[in-house]
Design an enzyme around this catalytic site. Structure first.
Site, PDB file in Angstrom:
ATOM      1  N   CYS A 262       0.804  -1.226   0.000  1.00 17.83           N
ATOM      2  CA  CYS A 262       0.000   0.000   0.000  1.00 17.83           C
ATOM      3  C   CYS A 262       0.831   1.268   0.000  1.00 17.83           C
ATOM      4  O   CYS A 262       0.316   2.344  -0.304  1.00 17.83           O
ATOM      5  CB  CYS A 262      -0.940   0.012   1.207  1.00 17.83           C
TER       6      CYS A 262
ATOM      7  N   CYS B   3       0.516   2.188   6.512  1.00 18.33           N
ATOM      8  CA  CYS B   3       0.716   0.775   6.828  1.00 18.33           C
ATOM      9  C   CYS B   3       0.695  -0.025   5.531  1.00 18.33           C
ATOM     10  O   CYS B   3       0.004   0.328   4.574  1.00 18.33           O
ATOM     11  CB  CYS B   3      -0.358   0.282   7.795  1.00 18.33           C
TER      12      CYS B   3
ATOM     13  N   SER C 113     -11.217   0.817   5.161  1.00 10.29           N
ATOM     14  CA  SER C 113     -11.078   1.584   3.921  1.00 10.29           C
ATOM     15  C   SER C 113     -11.926   0.952   2.819  1.00 10.29           C
ATOM     16  O   SER C 113     -12.182  -0.249   2.813  1.00 10.29           O
ATOM     17  CB  SER C 113      -9.620   1.642   3.495  1.00 10.29           C
TER      18      SER C 113
ATOM     19  N   HIS D  90      -9.423   3.758  -0.677  1.00 10.26           N
ATOM     20  CA  HIS D  90      -7.988   3.461  -0.597  1.00 10.26           C
ATOM     21  C   HIS D  90      -7.567   2.728  -1.875  1.00 10.26           C
ATOM     22  O   HIS D  90      -7.439   1.502  -1.883  1.00 10.26           O
ATOM     23  CB  HIS D  90      -7.757   2.608   0.648  1.00 10.26           C
TER      24      HIS D  90
END
Length: 388
Positions: free
Chosen positions: A91, A368, A237, A338
């Protein structure tokens, strides 16, 4: 050898499309092209001015395979002479792309780099790679004594460890929507957005916002990962589509090109943590980048800590002691989505815009990442909207 100063002179993002939303039919390279061309248009540069493109993307299959960064530049109509590379740090991919760009400029290896990323999660679903095999390998699972590595279970483990109730998590989720709604209604995002109109799609504003979200409206949602759990779709998300890009150069090159720097890339860091809990690494990454920057938590005027799941920013806030009013002041991924490979660049674009508008000297973002790593970045304001 003296390192040069790396600065961001422009940042832009597409609106974030929701699951089965307006961007669901748009190919990743075409969505990337919107951000790429908007970036150079706003900066007043031409594609041949760009030395390289560093482009984040997580699920590099199908539409997003075969160096999606390179094909994004070709979709944008840029000359074949402009190279590109695709970066994958889960991510944090586009945040890592930004750090690579900054370090490259600081070293003198190149002078003008575009950093950003894309993810079209409607067309390339989350978890697609797992269908091709076990991504971790049996030896990794055996090392930790588990049968799988799951971000959702990791979020539940964080809620357990820090003692967050479902009500606390849902209160945070509702606040994310409230803040995002306020930002949209005030026009806070307008200057940073490149509306998308192509392939029958049209989107000019972040699509995932659910106005009126409250603890009561979230109460009926079932836990997603554990029967007795606290993590559900409403405090996690959203699946999303999006792209974002930033223009990174040296202070000297910016002056030569007649560009005004927005922020200086002050410091960057990456940290690792337990891959089973998986989502806690923004805490040590923040500690690491603050040490590198020579700053304390109270020196930072705004934080973008990615809202993968509500326990992530909440645990980060508890452990760092950051002022909660400075944490995700314009909402986050719980409210608007996200899009994995784009999220680091989206956070940077939002943060830089917020710093400029509010005259905030230092901003920090952290993300994260799958596998238990995290990037953290500190920006320093060099100009704001009032003097542009």
């Amino acid at each position: 050898m003296r390192l040069r100063e790396a600065v961001v002179v422009e940042a832009v993002r597409t609106p974030i499309g929701r699951k089965n939303g307006a961007l669901a039919g748009v190919h990743a390279v075409d969505l990337s092209a919107v951000a790429l061309n908007a970036l150079l248009s706003r900066a007043g540069l031409e594609p041949p001015d760009v030395d390289d493109v560093y482009w984040g993307c997580v699920t590099q299959l199908g539409d997003q395979s075969s160096n999606v960064g390179r094909f994004a530049t070709l979709a944008a109509g840029w000359p074949e002479s402009v190279p590109a590379v695709t970066v994958n740090r889960a991510c944090g991919s586009s945040q890592q792309a930004l750090e690579f760009a900054a370090v490259t400029v600081m070293s003198g290896r190149a002078e003008v780099i575009v950093a950003g990323g894309v993810e079209t999660m409607n067309r390339v679903p989350l978890g697609s790679a797992r269908k091709l095999g076990e991504p971790y390998g049996r030896s990794v699972l055996d090392r930790y004594g588990v049968d799988d590595l799951s971000q959702g279970i990791g979020a539940e483990m964080m809620a357990d460890k820090w003692g967050f109730s479902r009500t606390q998590l849902d209160e945070y989720a509702a606040l994310s929507h409230e803040r995002a709604a306020a930002a949209i209604d005030s026009g806070a995002f307008e200057a940073q957005l490149a509306p998308v109109t192509l392939n029958g799609a049209s989107l000019a504003v972040d699509e995932g916002l659910r106005r009126g979200t409250s603890v009561d409206t979230l109460a009926g949602l079932k836990p997603s990962f554990r029967e007795d759990g606290r993590i559900h779709a409403g405090n996690s998300s959203q699946i999303a589509d999006g792209a974002a890009a930033l223009l990174v150069t040296s202070a000297e090159k910016a002056e030569a090109l007649g560009l005004r720097p927005l922020v200086r890339f002050h410091s960057g860091a990456v940290a690792g943590a337990d891959p089973v809990t998986m989502l806690t690494a923004p805490i040590p990454a923040t500690e690491k980048v603050l040490r590198s920057a020579g700053l304390g938590i109270d020196d930072i005027g705004a934080f973008e800590i990615n809202e993968a799941f509500a326990p992530v920013p909440l645990a980060w806030q508890v452990e760092t002691g950051a002022d909660p009013a400075r944490l995700n002041p314009v909402g986050g991924a719980i409210a608007v989505g996200h899009p994995l490979g784009a999220s680091g660049a989206i956070l940077a674009t939002r943060l830089i815009s917020y710093m400029r508008t509010n005259g905030i000297r230092y901003g920090l973002q952290a993300m994260c990442e799958g596998g238990g790593t995290a990037n953290a970045t500190v920006f320093e304001l060099l100009s704001n909207d009032s003097d542009r």
